[in-house]
Design a protein around this motif. Structure first.
Motif, mmCIF file in Angstrom:
data_model
loop_
_atom_site.group_PDB
_atom_site.id
_atom_site.type_symbol
_atom_site.label_atom_id
_atom_site.label_comp_id
_atom_site.label_asym_id
_atom_site.label_seq_id
_atom_site.Cartn_x
_atom_site.Cartn_y
_atom_site.Cartn_z
ATOM 1 N N GLN A 7 18.383 11.634 -2.791
ATOM 2 C CA GLN A 7 17.782 10.833 -1.942
ATOM 3 C C GLN A 7 17.566 9.669 -2.997
ATOM 4 O OE1 GLN A 7 14.449 11.576 0.723
ATOM 5 N NE2 GLN A 7 15.546 10.067 2.062
ATOM 6 N N GLU A 59 15.253 12.101 -5.410
ATOM 7 C CA GLU A 59 14.928 13.395 -5.198
ATOM 8 C C GLU A 59 16.023 14.327 -4.897
ATOM 9 O OE1 GLU A 59 12.013 13.970 -2.173
ATOM 10 O OE2 GLU A 59 12.020 16.374 -2.531
ATOM 11 N N VAL A 104 18.076 20.547 -1.500
ATOM 12 C CA VAL A 104 19.250 21.444 -1.772
ATOM 13 C C VAL A 104 19.871 21.432 -0.158
ATOM 14 C CG1 VAL A 104 17.944 23.429 -1.502
ATOM 15 C CG2 VAL A 104 19.879 23.758 -2.714
ATOM 16 N N ARG A 105 20.984 21.907 -0.191
ATOM 17 C CA ARG A 105 21.765 22.284 1.114
ATOM 18 C C ARG A 105 22.542 23.469 0.869
ATOM 19 N NH1 ARG A 105 18.486 19.186 2.000
ATOM 20 N NH2 ARG A 105 18.629 17.011 3.189
ATOM 21 N N ASP A 141 15.981 27.463 -7.262
ATOM 22 C CA ASP A 141 15.318 26.527 -7.962
ATOM 23 C C ASP A 141 15.910 26.210 -9.401
ATOM 24 O OD1 ASP A 141 13.703 25.618 -5.733
ATOM 25 O OD2 ASP A 141 12.189 26.388 -6.245
ATOM 26 N N ASN A 168 12.007 19.859 -6.579
ATOM 27 C CA ASN A 168 11.035 20.846 -6.177
ATOM 28 C C ASN A 168 10.723 21.975 -6.768
ATOM 29 O OD1 ASN A 168 10.009 19.440 -3.298
ATOM 30 N ND2 ASN A 168 12.520 18.912 -3.386
ATOM 31 N N GLU A 176 7.880 18.231 -8.374
ATOM 32 C CA GLU A 176 7.250 18.163 -7.060
ATOM 33 C C GLU A 176 6.767 19.524 -6.739
ATOM 34 O OE1 GLU A 176 9.196 16.648 -3.644
ATOM 35 O OE2 GLU A 176 9.710 14.697 -4.397
ATOM 36 N N ASP A 182 3.258 16.518 -3.923
ATOM 37 C CA ASP A 182 4.120 16.269 -3.037
ATOM 38 C C ASP A 182 3.235 16.358 -1.489
ATOM 39 O OD1 ASP A 182 6.429 15.712 -1.575
ATOM 40 O OD2 ASP A 182 7.419 17.534 -1.933
ATOM 41 N N ASP A 183 3.726 15.646 -0.503
ATOM 42 C CA ASP A 183 3.174 15.913 0.667
ATOM 43 C C ASP A 183 1.542 15.643 0.629
ATOM 44 O OD1 ASP A 183 5.572 17.016 1.619
ATOM 45 O OD2 ASP A 183 5.199 18.812 1.124
ATOM 46 N N MET A 215 5.115 12.157 4.616
ATOM 47 C CA MET A 215 5.862 11.619 5.646
ATOM 48 C C MET A 215 5.091 11.326 6.802
ATOM 49 S SD MET A 215 9.656 12.139 5.940
ATOM 50 C CE MET A 215 9.522 14.136 6.339
ATOM 51 N N GLU A 257 6.821 8.711 1.000
ATOM 52 C CA GLU A 257 8.117 9.457 1.612
ATOM 53 C C GLU A 257 8.419 9.215 2.815
ATOM 54 O OE1 GLU A 257 9.511 13.631 0.004
ATOM 55 O OE2 GLU A 257 7.682 13.727 1.089
ATOM 56 N N GLU A 312 10.802 4.678 7.013
ATOM 57 C CA GLU A 312 11.793 4.425 7.992
ATOM 58 C C GLU A 312 11.943 3.192 8.485
ATOM 59 O OE1 GLU A 312 11.582 7.438 11.109
ATOM 60 O OE2 GLU A 312 12.398 9.046 9.868
ATOM 61 N N TYR A 319 14.619 7.048 4.915
ATOM 62 C CA TYR A 319 15.847 6.848 5.738
ATOM 63 C C TYR A 319 16.185 5.131 5.783
ATOM 64 C CZ TYR A 319 16.035 11.537 7.465
ATOM 65 O OH TYR A 319 16.073 12.959 7.527
ATOM 66 N N PRO A 373 19.128 11.576 2.022
ATOM 67 C CA PRO A 373 20.112 12.057 0.994
ATOM 68 C C PRO A 373 21.447 12.108 1.159
ATOM 69 C CG PRO A 373 18.026 13.524 2.113
ATOM 70 C CD PRO A 373 18.536 12.350 2.867
HETATM 71 P P1 C2E Z 1 10.000 17.518 0.671
HETATM 72 O O1 C2E Z 1 9.911 17.810 -0.701
HETATM 73 O O2 C2E Z 1 8.878 16.903 1.094
HETATM 74 O O3 C2E Z 1 11.345 16.610 0.817
HETATM 75 C C1 C2E Z 1 11.275 15.517 1.861
HETATM 76 C C2 C2E Z 1 12.105 15.909 3.083
HETATM 77 O O4 C2E Z 1 12.034 14.794 4.007
HETATM 78 C C3 C2E Z 1 13.705 16.125 2.968
HETATM 79 O O5 C2E Z 1 14.140 16.988 3.860
HETATM 80 C C4 C2E Z 1 14.280 14.650 3.365
HETATM 81 O O6 C2E Z 1 15.410 14.805 3.618
HETATM 82 C C5 C2E Z 1 13.193 14.327 4.374
HETATM 83 N N1 C2E Z 1 13.281 12.704 4.539
HETATM 84 C C6 C2E Z 1 13.291 11.894 3.434
HETATM 85 N N2 C2E Z 1 13.342 10.654 3.961
HETATM 86 C C7 C2E Z 1 12.850 10.766 5.276
HETATM 87 C C8 C2E Z 1 12.654 9.816 6.584
HETATM 88 O O7 C2E Z 1 12.793 8.726 6.491
HETATM 89 N N3 C2E Z 1 12.696 10.344 7.768
HETATM 90 C C9 C2E Z 1 12.953 11.715 7.762
HETATM 91 N N4 C2E Z 1 12.486 12.108 9.009
HETATM 92 N N5 C2E Z 1 12.873 12.809 6.706
HETATM 93 C C10 C2E Z 1 12.993 12.286 5.646
HETATM 94 P P2 C2E Z 1 14.709 18.189 3.481
HETATM 95 O O8 C2E Z 1 15.976 17.635 2.696
HETATM 96 O O9 C2E Z 1 15.315 18.839 4.562
HETATM 97 O O10 C2E Z 1 13.806 19.340 2.766
HETATM 98 C C11 C2E Z 1 12.695 19.938 3.591
HETATM 99 C C12 C2E Z 1 11.980 20.490 2.209
HETATM 100 O O11 C2E Z 1 12.675 21.604 1.912
HETATM 101 C C13 C2E Z 1 11.505 19.511 1.236
HETATM 102 O O12 C2E Z 1 10.446 18.778 1.634
HETATM 103 C C14 C2E Z 1 11.034 20.743 0.314
HETATM 104 O O13 C2E Z 1 9.841 21.286 0.610
HETATM 105 C C15 C2E Z 1 11.990 21.836 0.480
HETATM 106 N N6 C2E Z 1 13.170 21.573 -0.554
HETATM 107 C C16 C2E Z 1 14.373 20.991 -0.328
HETATM 108 N N7 C2E Z 1 14.976 21.409 -1.544
HETATM 109 C C17 C2E Z 1 14.407 22.132 -2.368
HETATM 110 C C18 C2E Z 1 14.690 23.043 -3.662
HETATM 111 O O14 C2E Z 1 15.569 22.714 -4.358
HETATM 112 N N8 C2E Z 1 13.723 23.688 -3.876
HETATM 113 C C19 C2E Z 1 12.508 24.222 -3.226
HETATM 114 N N9 C2E Z 1 11.543 24.999 -3.729
HETATM 115 N N10 C2E Z 1 12.211 23.449 -2.116
HETATM 116 C C20 C2E Z 1 13.254 22.499 -1.497
#
Ligand code: C2E
Ligand code: MG
Ligand code: MG
Ligand code: MG
Length: 292
Positions: free
Chosen positions: A45, A59, A62-63, A91, A118, A150, A180-181, A204, A237, A240, A259, A264
């Motif tokens: 993203q 950023e 992962v999916r 990770d 992350n 992060e 983060d957060d 967010m 972060e 929107e 967004y 992403p």
């Molecule tokens: P995060 O690190 O706080 O990542 C931001 C999340 O917010 C991501 O969700 C992203 O898609 C979403 N996001 C970004 N911009 C917007 C927006 O404008 N509106 C909305 N509604 N959402 C937005 P995602 O990809 O579902 O990831 C969720 C969480 O999962 C991440 O939060 C992070 O804590 C974790 N994560 C994702 N990938 C990894 C990884 O490779 N390793 C680890 N340990 N955690 C991960």
């Protein structure tokens, strides 16, 4: 009878619970194979510099490209992997993929950006992070500041010596540490003062609810001023709307991600964003709908 009156609901609840448990079991059973088969995919993203609208980085998120369920966002499987320890392996896979991409793009002469990855709090306690990350960037010929780490705010609640020391070491090695957060509810100013970090990443929910309220606007300004004083950069972060972006701009926030600009996206789509010749005059040009 009670059974007659509620039995159907109990049955429904049981089915739902059973479904959840089966799914969790399937996730756990399938994770190692999924990793081996390359089913975990890194999405990127974009992140923009608010001052001039230029692409500042990305950023990595992962999916799981699951053969039966399709593309899965991490909200369900990451918490499970944090409980069974698999997160550390996943990770490291994500970080390596990111390093490989940065190396490839450097070789192709693409603009040099940084990527945030992350880091689960488990990674901090289970591994010698400094060792793992240093050998990784060395292997791919990258300067450590290309990787932003992060670590979510809740990980800082126990301000253990080990956490502070690990982050301090990583920071001295040149990695960029992002909290983060921030603003999601756990941190105290005391903790913030103690933590060796470089970047505050605003939560967010804070962006989406607080900053449109009068009190929230005061708080945003306060946080940005505080960050300046502490020499921290601020990333927002979950941006929107244009209104949110304007608020952030007025209050001096440095970077924005959300967004409003782009969701992403798969690596190939991100490459188009990275290699577009003219930086977008209006930041909206970089919007993408490659949804996750
Ligand atoms: P995060 O690190 O706080 O990542 C931001 C999340 O917010 C991501 O969700 C992203 O898609 C979403 N996001 C970004 N911009 C917007 C927006 O404008 N509106 C909305 N509604 N959402 C937005 P995602 O990809 O579902 O990831 C969720 C969480 O999962 C991440 O939060 C992070 O804590 C974790 N994560 C994702 N990938 C990894 C990884 O490779 N390793 C680890 N340990 N955690 C991960
Ligand atoms: Mg995160
Ligand atoms: Mg994040
Ligand atoms: Mg976040």
């Amino acid at each position: 009878s009670i059974k007659g009156k509620y039995g159907k609901h109990f049955a429904l609840y049981d089915d739902k619970l059973r479904g959840t448990l089966l799914r969790r079991q399937a996730i756990t059973d399938g994770m190692e194979t999924a990793l081996a088969k390359g089913q975990f995919e890194v999405y990127l993203q974009p992140k923009y510099q608010i001052r001039d609208g230029r692409l500042a980085g990305a950023e990595a998120l992962v999916r799981w490209n699951h053969p039966e369920w399709g593309l899965q966002p991490p909200g369900e499987f990451i918490p499970l992997f944090e409980r069974n320890g698999f997160i550390t392996k996943l990770d490291q896979y994500v970080w390596e993929r990111v390093c490989a991409l940065l190396q490839e793009w450097d070789r192709k002469g693409y603009p040099s950006i940084n990527i945030s990855v992350n880091v689960s709090r488990l990674d901090i306690y289970n591994t010698d992070l400094a060792d793992v990350l240093t050998s990784l960037v060395r292997r791919y010929g990258l300067s450590p500041d290309r990787l932003h780490l992060e670590i979510t705010e809740s990980a800082y609640t126990d301000t253990s010596r080990q956490l502070i020391e690990t982050l301090g070491t990583l920071r001295r090695l040149g990695f960029v540490i992002e909290m983060d957060d921030f603003g999601s509810g756990y941190s105290s100013l005391n903790m913030l003062a103690e933590m060796p970090i470089d970047v505050l990443k605003l939560d967010m929910k804070f962006i989406q609810t607080e900053i449109t309220r009068p009190t929230g606007q005061g708080i945003l300004r306060f946080i940005v001023d505080l960050a300046r004083w502490m020499k921290l950069r601020v990333v927002a972060e979950g941006v929107e709307t244009r209104e949110q972006l304007e608020r952030l701009q007025n209050d001096g926030c440095d970077y924005a991600q959300g967004y409003y600009f782009a969701k992403p996206m798969p690596v190939e789509s991100f490459v188009s964003v990275l290699t577009v010749q003219d930086p977008p005059a209006d930041m909206e040009n970089s919007r993408s709908d490659d949804s996750a």
